[in-house]
Scaffold this motif. Structure first.
Motif, PDB file in Angstrom:
ATOM      1  N   LEU A   1      19.301  -2.845  23.856  1.00  0.00           N
ATOM      2  CA  LEU A   1      19.102  -2.155  25.169  1.00  0.00           C
ATOM      3  C   LEU A   1      20.056  -2.506  25.405  1.00  0.00           C
ATOM      4  N   SER A   2      20.427  -3.454  26.039  1.00  0.00           N
ATOM      5  CA  SER A   2      21.237  -3.838  27.355  1.00  0.00           C
ATOM      6  C   SER A   2      22.350  -3.063  26.905  1.00  0.00           C
ATOM      7  N   LEU A   3      22.539  -3.368  26.043  1.00  0.00           N
ATOM      8  CA  LEU A   3      24.545  -2.827  25.170  1.00  0.00           C
ATOM      9  C   LEU A   3      24.325  -1.091  25.558  1.00  0.00           C
ATOM     10  N   GLY A   4      22.878  -0.494  25.326  1.00  0.00           N
ATOM     11  CA  GLY A   4      23.440   0.845  25.821  1.00  0.00           C
ATOM     12  C   GLY A   4      22.953   0.777  27.175  1.00  0.00           C
ATOM     13  N   ASP A   5      22.539   0.679  27.770  1.00  0.00           N
ATOM     14  CA  ASP A   5      22.175   0.810  29.811  1.00  0.00           C
ATOM     15  C   ASP A   5      23.293  -0.061  30.116  1.00  0.00           C
ATOM     16  N   GLY A   6      24.225  -0.198  29.418  1.00  0.00           N
ATOM     17  CA  GLY A   6      25.512  -1.030  30.001  1.00  0.00           C
ATOM     18  C   GLY A   6      24.792  -2.021  31.147  1.00  0.00           C
ATOM     19  N   THR A   7      24.285  -3.156  31.001  1.00  0.00           N
ATOM     20  CA  THR A   7      24.288  -3.986  31.341  1.00  0.00           C
ATOM     21  C   THR A   7      24.961  -5.685  30.905  1.00  0.00           C
ATOM     22  N   LEU A   8      25.256  -5.235  29.810  1.00  0.00           N
ATOM     23  CA  LEU A   8      25.945  -6.558  29.160  1.00  0.00           C
ATOM     24  C   LEU A   8      26.869  -7.060  29.580  1.00  0.00           C
ATOM     25  N   PRO A   9      27.023  -9.190  29.942  1.00  0.00           N
ATOM     26  CA  PRO A   9      28.774  -8.733  30.375  1.00  0.00           C
ATOM     27  C   PRO A   9      29.580  -8.564  30.138  1.00  0.00           C
ATOM     28  N   ALA A  10      30.617  -8.391  30.802  1.00  0.00           N
ATOM     29  CA  ALA A  10      31.687  -7.702  30.201  1.00  0.00           C
ATOM     30  C   ALA A  10      32.963  -8.159  31.239  1.00  0.00           C
ATOM     31  N   THR A  11      34.789  -7.677  30.226  1.00  0.00           N
ATOM     32  CA  THR A  11      35.592  -8.838  30.589  1.00  0.00           C
ATOM     33  C   THR A  11      36.181  -7.711  30.438  1.00  0.00           C
ATOM     34  N   VAL A  12      37.593  -7.742  31.145  1.00  0.00           N
ATOM     35  CA  VAL A  12      38.486  -7.468  31.154  1.00  0.00           C
ATOM     36  C   VAL A  12      39.409  -7.922  30.203  1.00  0.00           C
ATOM     37  N   SER A  13      40.500  -7.421  29.413  1.00  0.00           N
ATOM     38  CA  SER A  13      41.583  -7.217  28.626  1.00  0.00           C
ATOM     39  C   SER A  13      42.576  -6.511  29.134  1.00  0.00           C
ATOM     40  N   GLY A  14      43.532  -7.807  28.784  1.00  0.00           N
ATOM     41  CA  GLY A  14      44.991  -6.666  28.751  1.00  0.00           C
ATOM     42  C   GLY A  14      45.400  -6.195  30.157  1.00  0.00           C
ATOM     43  N   SER A  15      46.096  -4.777  30.176  1.00  0.00           N
ATOM     44  CA  SER A  15      46.126  -4.160  31.417  1.00  0.00           C
ATOM     45  C   SER A  15      44.804  -3.677  32.011  1.00  0.00           C
ATOM     46  N   GLU A  16      43.688  -3.025  31.371  1.00  0.00           N
ATOM     47  CA  GLU A  16      42.556  -2.412  31.631  1.00  0.00           C
ATOM     48  C   GLU A  16      42.424  -2.990  33.103  1.00  0.00           C
ATOM     49  N   GLU A  17      41.131  -2.579  33.809  1.00  0.00           N
ATOM     50  CA  GLU A  17      41.324  -2.935  35.184  1.00  0.00           C
ATOM     51  C   GLU A  17      39.693  -2.315  35.177  1.00  0.00           C
ATOM     52  N   GLU A  18      39.190  -2.287  34.636  1.00  0.00           N
ATOM     53  CA  GLU A  18      38.076  -2.481  34.453  1.00  0.00           C
ATOM     54  C   GLU A  18      37.105  -3.694  33.375  1.00  0.00           C
ATOM     55  N   PRO A  19      36.257  -3.946  33.136  1.00  0.00           N
ATOM     56  CA  PRO A  19      35.719  -4.816  31.774  1.00  0.00           C
ATOM     57  C   PRO A  19      35.436  -4.010  31.408  1.00  0.00           C
ATOM     58  N   SER A  20      35.540  -4.196  30.306  1.00  0.00           N
ATOM     59  CA  SER A  20      35.159  -2.781  28.808  1.00  0.00           C
ATOM     60  C   SER A  20      34.525  -4.037  27.648  1.00  0.00           C
ATOM     61  N   TRP A  21      35.026  -4.960  27.222  1.00  0.00           N
ATOM     62  CA  TRP A  21      35.149  -5.935  25.881  1.00  0.00           C
ATOM     63  C   TRP A  21      33.928  -6.248  26.227  1.00  0.00           C
ATOM     64  N   ILE A  22      32.851  -6.675  25.619  1.00  0.00           N
ATOM     65  CA  ILE A  22      31.388  -7.499  25.161  1.00  0.00           C
ATOM     66  C   ILE A  22      31.976  -8.040  24.283  1.00  0.00           C
ATOM     67  N   GLU A  23      30.939  -9.436  24.117  1.00  0.00           N
ATOM     68  CA  GLU A  23      31.022 -10.387  22.778  1.00  0.00           C
ATOM     69  C   GLU A  23      29.246 -10.140  22.430  1.00  0.00           C
ATOM     70  N   ILE A  24      29.868 -10.278  21.319  1.00  0.00           N
ATOM     71  CA  ILE A  24      28.929  -9.803  20.069  1.00  0.00           C
ATOM     72  C   ILE A  24      28.633 -11.102  19.401  1.00  0.00           C
ATOM     73  N   PRO A  25      27.360 -11.538  19.738  1.00  0.00           N
ATOM     74  CA  PRO A  25      26.518 -12.328  19.146  1.00  0.00           C
ATOM     75  C   PRO A  25      27.075 -12.686  17.294  1.00  0.00           C
ATOM     76  N   ARG A  26      27.208 -14.315  17.640  1.00  0.00           N
ATOM     77  CA  ARG A  26      27.983 -14.430  15.964  1.00  0.00           C
ATOM     78  C   ARG A  26      27.208 -14.209  14.879  1.00  0.00           C
ATOM     79  N   ASP A  27      25.508 -14.167  15.083  1.00  0.00           N
ATOM     80  CA  ASP A  27      24.678 -14.095  14.060  1.00  0.00           C
ATOM     81  C   ASP A  27      24.607 -12.641  13.629  1.00  0.00           C
ATOM     82  N   LEU A  28      25.011 -11.215  14.415  1.00  0.00           N
ATOM     83  CA  LEU A  28      25.158  -9.746  14.261  1.00  0.00           C
ATOM     84  C   LEU A  28      26.992  -9.495  13.819  1.00  0.00           C
TER      85      LEU A  28
END
Length: 155
Positions: free
Chosen positions: A43-70
């Motif tokens: 649900l958090s993933l779909g709602d866009g409320t998961l914490p995200a990080t910036v990668s490379g030259s991007e300006e906005e956070p767009s990378w999320i961490e997927i739990p290892r057990d998934l």
């Protein structure tokens, strides 16, 4: 880009929303906590409320961490690992429609889905068959003007 919501049919469509997690409702007590945790993560993933990080030259956070057990460790043969995890009992239950109906592997592209399907079919016993269909009748014959009315739509 085409979308059903942009067609004339959209006014006649009724949008349903999911309101109850059926898997959670049917879970055993020892599974409920992990299923609820996963449901909340989705649900958090779909709602866009998961914490995200910036990668490379991007300006906005767009990378999320997927739990290892998934995650599935791809090892040497990624398709084999995906199949093994999704269809653990396939060798004995490949003829059971309920077993097959309750599983699915989602793929982002048709090519990937074809690769997955071909890999799975190659590992099952028996011979494969291809059934073809057509949405219309070829009007190559000039002898019959209304050839399309000779055949019901079901054909």
């Amino acid at each position: 880009m085409e979308s059903i919501s942009k067609t004339k049919l959209w006014d006649r469509c009724e949008v349903f929303t999911l309101s109850q997690n059926m898997r959670l409702a049917q879970a055993q007590d020892h599974d409920k906590e992990s299923i609820e945790e996963f449901a909340n993560w989705i649900l958090s993933l779909g709602d866009g409320t998961l914490p995200a990080t910036v990668s490379g030259s991007e300006e906005e956070p767009s990378w999320i961490e997927i739990p290892r057990d998934l995650l599935i460790d791809p090892k040497d043969e990624p398709l084999k690992e995906i199949m093994f995890n999704a269809y653990l009992e396939i060798k004995t239950r490949y003829t059971d429609p309920v077993y097959l109906r309750d599983r699915c592997i989602l793929a982002p592209r048709n090519k990937t889905a074809d690769d997955i399907n071909n890999y799975r079919l190659d590992t099952l016993p028996g011979q494969t068959r291809t059934y073809k269909s057509s949405d219309s009748i070829c009007k190559s014959s000039g002898d019959v003007h209304d050839q399309d009315i000779l055949y019901p739509v079901e054909f």
